[in-house]
Scaffold this motif. Structure first.
Motif, short mmCIF file in Angstrom:
data_model
loop_
_atom_site.label_atom_id
_atom_site.label_comp_id
_atom_site.label_asym_id
_atom_site.label_seq_id
_atom_site.Cartn_x
_atom_site.Cartn_y
_atom_site.Cartn_z
N ALA A 23 0.83 -1.21 0.00
CA ALA A 23 0.00 0.00 0.00
C ALA A 23 0.86 1.26 0.00
O ALA A 23 0.61 2.21 -0.78
CB ALA A 23 -0.93 -0.01 1.21
N ASP A 24 1.89 1.30 0.85
CA ASP A 24 2.73 2.49 0.97
C ASP A 24 3.47 2.80 -0.33
O ASP A 24 3.71 3.98 -0.65
CB ASP A 24 3.73 2.34 2.11
N LEU A 33 7.75 -7.83 -5.67
CA LEU A 33 8.24 -7.57 -4.33
C LEU A 33 9.74 -7.82 -4.29
O LEU A 33 10.28 -8.59 -5.10
CB LEU A 33 7.54 -8.49 -3.31
N PRO A 34 10.45 -7.20 -3.33
CA PRO A 34 11.88 -7.50 -3.18
C PRO A 34 12.09 -8.98 -2.85
O PRO A 34 11.17 -9.66 -2.40
CB PRO A 34 12.30 -6.60 -2.01
N ILE A 62 -3.68 -12.08 -2.79
CA ILE A 62 -2.96 -10.80 -2.81
C ILE A 62 -1.65 -10.91 -3.56
O ILE A 62 -1.26 -9.99 -4.29
CB ILE A 62 -2.73 -10.30 -1.36
N LEU A 63 -0.97 -12.04 -3.39
CA LEU A 63 0.33 -12.25 -4.03
C LEU A 63 0.30 -13.51 -4.89
O LEU A 63 -0.55 -14.38 -4.71
CB LEU A 63 1.44 -12.38 -2.98
N VAL A 71 8.16 -12.94 -6.52
CA VAL A 71 6.83 -12.78 -5.94
C VAL A 71 6.24 -11.46 -6.45
O VAL A 71 6.91 -10.42 -6.44
CB VAL A 71 6.87 -12.78 -4.40
N PHE A 72 4.97 -11.52 -6.88
CA PHE A 72 4.34 -10.36 -7.51
C PHE A 72 2.97 -10.09 -6.90
O PHE A 72 2.31 -11.01 -6.39
CB PHE A 72 4.18 -10.60 -9.02
N VAL A 73 2.58 -8.83 -6.95
CA VAL A 73 1.23 -8.46 -6.54
C VAL A 73 0.26 -9.02 -7.58
O VAL A 73 0.47 -8.88 -8.78
CB VAL A 73 1.08 -6.93 -6.44
N LYS A 74 -0.81 -9.64 -7.10
CA LYS A 74 -1.77 -10.29 -7.99
C LYS A 74 -2.95 -9.37 -8.28
O LYS A 74 -3.38 -8.61 -7.41
CB LYS A 74 -2.27 -11.59 -7.35
#
Length: 235
Positions: A23-24, A33-34, A62-63, A71-74
């Protein structure tokens, strides 16, 4: 003395941290994601804790992990809700009736738009689906799949993916939670007739008849549920 609140499990805290990070940083669908090692170092936890948190966030949509990539935001999907809502409801009739009422208001409220927009191709598919339901009813066979297809076809012309997903959510939750497949077979020909009447009204582009027949269809289901609720429990 007031008992102390139990601290949340570590992997739950990591989940919240990952959601806050998404979110941030305004990460949208497809954003990476890292690496796990970097996340573990930044959060001061083990890689196993990060891995558990990622799996938990995958389970709620969510992922997503792409093997060998990261890993990625879904993208948002109702799939996790479809998978879990019906089982959460169980056989509680009050909740089932509430699901039915929401579905009823949703479909009856939007049927006028369908009558205005539906094309001949969709009307023909509705006719074919209703015919398949009739043939199954005459053989006293279940036609739950055709029932679901009918309601999807009824609103497909509105090209509203959120609506389609909600209809699927409520349909699946209601059928699984109420074991409605068995209820429907009490009088399969009556169930077929309900759907035929809805189809006929839509094909005739009669808004009031379509709204009335769809509402009556749900009224009949509600009566079946009420009958089941008051039925004596076997010893």
């Amino acid at each position: 003395m007031k008992p102390l609140d139990r601290p949340p499990l570590l992997h739950v805290s990591v989940q919240e941290s990952l959601k806050s990070y998404i979110a941030d940083n305004q990460l949208g669908p497809g954003s990476a994601l890292p690496p796990e090692g970097f996340l573990a170092q930044q959060l001061g936890v083990s890689r196993n804790s990060v891995r558990e948190a990622i799996k938990a966030l995958e389970s709620v949509g969510i992922l997503e992990t792409r093997r060998g990539i990261g890993v990625f935001v879904k993208a948002f999907s109702f799939a996790p809700l479809l998978d879990n809502l019906a089982y959460g409801l169980g056989g509680a009739l009050r909740e089932v009736e509430e699901v039915l009422e929401i579905r009823r208001v949703l479909e009856v409220g939007l049927i006028a738009k369908t009558v205005a927009l539906i094309g001949e191709d969709d009307i023909e598919e509705l006719r074919q689906t209703v015919e398949q339901m009739r043939q199954a009813a005459e053989r006293n066979q279940n036609f739950a799949a055709e029932d679901q297809r009918f309601h999807n076809l009824l609103f497909r012309c509105q090209d509203n993916r959120m609506l389609t997903s909600l209809i699927d959510v409520f349909w699946l939750a209601f059928y699984k939670a109420s074991d409605f497949v068995n209820l429907a077979n009490i009088d399969p020909m009556a169930t077929w007739q309900d759907h035929y009447d809805i189809y006929a009204a839509v094909a005739a582009r009669d808004v009031e008849a379509a709204r009335s027949r769809l509402d009556q269809h749900y009224d009949g289901i509600a009566r079946l549920l009420a009958t089941r609720k008051t039925a004596p429990t076997p010893d």
